[in-house]
Design an enzyme around this catalytic site. Structure first.
Site, mmCIF file in Angstrom:
data_model
loop_
_atom_site.group_PDB
_atom_site.id
_atom_site.type_symbol
_atom_site.label_atom_id
_atom_site.label_comp_id
_atom_site.label_asym_id
_atom_site.label_seq_id
_atom_site.Cartn_x
_atom_site.Cartn_y
_atom_site.Cartn_z
ATOM 1 N N LYS A 150 0.853 -1.197 0.000
ATOM 2 C CA LYS A 150 0.000 0.000 0.000
ATOM 3 C C LYS A 150 0.887 1.244 0.000
ATOM 4 C CE LYS A 150 -1.597 1.666 4.027
ATOM 5 N NZ LYS A 150 -1.303 3.080 4.319
ATOM 6 N N ASN A 151 1.907 1.250 0.836
ATOM 7 C CA ASN A 151 2.723 2.460 0.992
ATOM 8 C C ASN A 151 3.718 2.664 -0.139
ATOM 9 O OD1 ASN A 151 1.235 2.945 3.231
ATOM 10 N ND2 ASN A 151 2.823 2.403 4.703
ATOM 11 N N CYS B 43 -4.723 12.580 11.926
ATOM 12 C CA CYS B 43 -5.484 11.322 12.011
ATOM 13 C C CYS B 43 -5.307 10.832 13.456
ATOM 14 C CB CYS B 43 -4.970 10.318 10.995
ATOM 15 S SG CYS B 43 -3.382 9.650 11.423
ATOM 16 N N ARG C 255 0.266 14.748 12.137
ATOM 17 C CA ARG C 255 0.669 14.520 10.740
ATOM 18 C C ARG C 255 0.915 15.832 9.978
ATOM 19 N NH1 ARG C 255 -0.921 9.139 9.644
ATOM 20 N NH2 ARG C 255 0.664 9.144 8.027
ATOM 21 N N ASP D 255 4.999 0.971 11.705
ATOM 22 C CA ASP D 255 3.813 0.283 11.185
ATOM 23 C C ASP D 255 3.714 -1.155 11.656
ATOM 24 O OD1 ASP D 255 3.744 1.946 7.941
ATOM 25 O OD2 ASP D 255 3.212 2.595 9.957
ATOM 26 N N ARG E 262 -8.258 -0.500 4.580
ATOM 27 C CA ARG E 262 -7.339 0.434 3.930
ATOM 28 C C ARG E 262 -6.001 -0.245 3.625
ATOM 29 N NH1 ARG E 262 -6.556 5.892 6.835
ATOM 30 N NH2 ARG E 262 -5.297 6.055 4.955
HETATM 31 C C1 EPZ Z 1 4.221 7.063 5.759
HETATM 32 O O1 EPZ Z 1 3.452 8.128 6.307
HETATM 33 C C2 EPZ Z 1 3.312 5.842 5.765
HETATM 34 N N1 EPZ Z 1 2.134 6.105 4.954
HETATM 35 C C3 EPZ Z 1 2.887 5.524 7.196
HETATM 36 O O2 EPZ Z 1 2.121 4.317 7.149
HETATM 37 C C4 EPZ Z 1 4.146 5.258 8.028
HETATM 38 O O3 EPZ Z 1 3.765 5.026 9.362
HETATM 39 C C5 EPZ Z 1 5.064 6.491 7.957
HETATM 40 O O4 EPZ Z 1 5.382 6.771 6.563
HETATM 41 C C6 EPZ Z 1 6.376 6.262 8.696
HETATM 42 O O5 EPZ Z 1 7.018 5.137 8.179
HETATM 43 C C7 EPZ Z 1 2.240 6.003 3.606
HETATM 44 O O6 EPZ Z 1 3.298 5.718 3.073
HETATM 45 C C8 EPZ Z 1 0.992 6.240 2.826
HETATM 46 P P1 EPZ Z 1 6.280 10.567 7.743
HETATM 47 P P2 EPZ Z 1 4.036 9.651 6.271
HETATM 48 O O7 EPZ Z 1 6.131 11.786 6.931
HETATM 49 O O8 EPZ Z 1 4.749 9.866 4.996
HETATM 50 C C9 EPZ Z 1 6.533 13.879 11.090
HETATM 51 C C10 EPZ Z 1 0.375 2.863 7.673
HETATM 52 O O9 EPZ Z 1 -0.053 2.367 8.731
HETATM 53 N N2 EPZ Z 1 6.471 14.839 9.982
HETATM 54 O O10 EPZ Z 1 7.524 9.752 7.640
HETATM 55 O O11 EPZ Z 1 2.925 10.562 6.622
HETATM 56 C C11 EPZ Z 1 5.178 13.228 11.350
HETATM 57 O O12 EPZ Z 1 4.403 14.041 12.224
HETATM 58 C C12 EPZ Z 1 0.757 4.323 7.604
HETATM 59 O O13 EPZ Z 1 0.525 2.212 6.595
HETATM 60 C C13 EPZ Z 1 6.655 16.188 10.250
HETATM 61 O O14 EPZ Z 1 6.851 16.585 11.389
HETATM 62 O O15 EPZ Z 1 5.070 9.577 7.475
HETATM 63 C C14 EPZ Z 1 5.533 11.924 11.991
HETATM 64 O O16 EPZ Z 1 5.729 12.127 13.374
HETATM 65 C C15 EPZ Z 1 0.561 5.038 8.934
HETATM 66 N N3 EPZ Z 1 6.577 17.071 9.222
HETATM 67 C C16 EPZ Z 1 6.881 11.562 11.345
HETATM 68 O O17 EPZ Z 1 7.361 12.769 10.732
HETATM 69 C C17 EPZ Z 1 6.337 16.677 7.933
HETATM 70 O O18 EPZ Z 1 6.302 17.535 7.025
HETATM 71 C C18 EPZ Z 1 6.788 10.481 10.298
HETATM 72 O O19 EPZ Z 1 5.996 10.967 9.269
HETATM 73 C C19 EPZ Z 1 6.150 15.298 7.680
HETATM 74 C C20 EPZ Z 1 6.223 14.397 8.718
#
Ligand code: EPZ
Length: 424
Positions: free
Chosen positions: A23-24, A120, A125, A309, A401
């Protein structure tokens, strides 16, 4: 409302399970198809998940032709005609991952309007790193009426250092940089296998992306990208979920075609507990005598650390292992809600900010529980496999999802589990 009903207590999962495409990976890959001005892009091994239907609709909303052949698990995208530059709120608001269409639309059209994704249940996020990176590449970004409006007649290559190795920010900026003027360097980039898969597709489309999988990405901008043909990488989190399910149930399960390299941190922790994990020709085999497993301490980190995850699913395993285990969630600020629900099943745990102490081995009892997010749903179902009596898991929209035919696959491994409509 649909429920999954599990008769637990003496389930022993045995046999083989097939894993879907990730999915990711497929969500950013779909966003990348926006960049192709010539020809079609075909994605194969696509998982049939609600998030995929949502992303297909986001892209259709740009007047791009998207055909999802579910029987063959293939999506064909033709973005060769003129495209719109405003992502439709009705779909973007359904799935925050849609934010990764911002970079591709902006790079292709010079202007993009995408609704601000909400938070969420697992955290706020934010997308500050996405926006800061695009501004470093010369974009002018404003917000109006809940929308992000980005303008840049031509993005310029830039040196970007991400404060946090955000997966989404790395993907958005990598895609935007493919059509920028000059070279972009992204330091402290995310290193997840899904980043590598996206770079693979982009390079097939004519982009020049180097360093994917390392903390430094270099993207040399080009003028045009064309369609390509790409197999979506296997879902390492679905594979990991079944590894944990086997370990919790005294199981013996072959996870077919699982990629050892993508799950090294999880495999290392399973082995530390005493789970037998072997790399066989046809996949990864997981065997365990659950009663002999030892408690462990786990800290979630960006890849190649232990994946957030897999956190919820792994706490379900900790719950059946005798002794005090510790889970430290460093990536998201509110990702222990499944433990509140598991308390209804008799789990003893204490949560102090990012640390959860799990007092495992006390036995779980079946109960009616509610899932709060995608991975929590999986954790509650796995807990139902080992809990004495019947467990009902509601709010399956979260599960759908990220998991395709989850209960059918568990039935195939010997679980007594069914999905029923209504308030059965
Ligand atoms: C991706 O989300 C995945 N989703 C998430 O999977 C996964 O948990 C996450 O990466 C971490 O591995 C998809 O790929 C669709 P991040 P993403 O940006 O890209 C902070 C699942 O269960 N952050 O790496 O949104 C944020 O708050 C889902 O399959 C900022 O502060 O994750 C978080 O604490 C859940 N500013 C951390 O980084 C930003 O601009 C990780 O977020 C962006 C992120």
């Amino acid at each position: 409302m649909e429920h999954i009903i599990i008769e637990g207590g003496n389930t022993r999962l045995q046999g083989e399970v097939v894993i879907e495409g990730a999915k990711n990976a497929v969500l950013p890959l779909l966003a990348a198809t926006i960049l192709a001005k010539d020809g079609q892009t075909i994605l194969r091994n696509v998982p049939i998940l609600s998030d995929v239907f949502t992303m297909n609709n986001v892209i259709r909303g740009l007047d791009i032709d998207v055909v999802f052949d579910e029987n063959n698990k293939e999506i064909t995208v033709d973005a060769s005609n003129y495209i719109l530059d405003k992502a439709p709120y009705e779909y973007v608001s359904q799935m925050r991952a849609s934010i990764v269409v911002l970079g591709p639309i902006l790079a292709r059209c010079g202007h993009a309007t995408v609704s601000m994704p909400g938070g969420c249940s697992i955290g706020s996020r934010p997308i500050d790193l996405h926006l800061k990176g695009l501004e470093a590449m010369g974009a002018k970004i404003t917000q109006s009426g809940g929308d992000i409006i980005a303008k840049a007649s031509k993005l310029q290559g830039a040196n970007i250092y991400l404060d946090f190795p955000s997966v989404g920010a790395t993907q958005n900026l990598m895609m935007a940089a493919t059509l920028a003027e000059g070279k972009t360097v992204i330091e402290n980039a995310a290193r997840e296998p899904e980043i590598v898969d996206l770079a693979l597709l982009l390079n097939k489309m004519g982009a020049i992306v180097k360093g994917a999988g390392t903390e430094t990405l270099t993207i040399q901008g080009v003028n045009r990208l064309h369609g390509a043909d790409h197999d979506v990488v296997q879902d390492r989190i679905e594979a990991g979920t079944f590894m944990v399910a086997a370990a919790m149930t005294n199981g013996d399960v072959l996870i077919k075609d699982a990629i050892w390299e993508h799950n090294r941190p999880l495999i290392s922790k399973l082995r530390e507990m005493g789970v037998e994990v072997t790399d066989e020709a046809r996949g990864i085999r997981v065997k365990a005598d659950t009663a002999s497993l030892k408690p462990v301490t786990v800290k979630t980190l960006p890849h190649p650390g232990f994946p957030t995850d897999m956190q919820a699913q792994f706490t379900a395993l900790m719950a059946v292992v005798d002794g005090e285990s510790t889970m430290i969630e460093t990536v998201f600020e509110n990702r222990f809600q499944h433990l509140e629900e598991m308390r209804r099943m008799g789990l003893h745990s204490e949560i102090l900010r990012e640390t959860a102490m799990i007092h495992g081995g006390q036995g779980l009892q079946g109960a009616t529980v509610m899932s709060t997010d995608l991975r929590a749903s999986a954790a509650l179902i796995l807990s139902g496999l080992v809990a004495k009596g019947q467990t009902k898991v509601g709010k399956l929209t979260h599960l759908d999802r990220g998991y395709y035919q989850f209960n059918e696959k568990l039935v195939g491994l010997g679980a007594t589990i069914k999905r029923v409509k209504g308030d059965a």
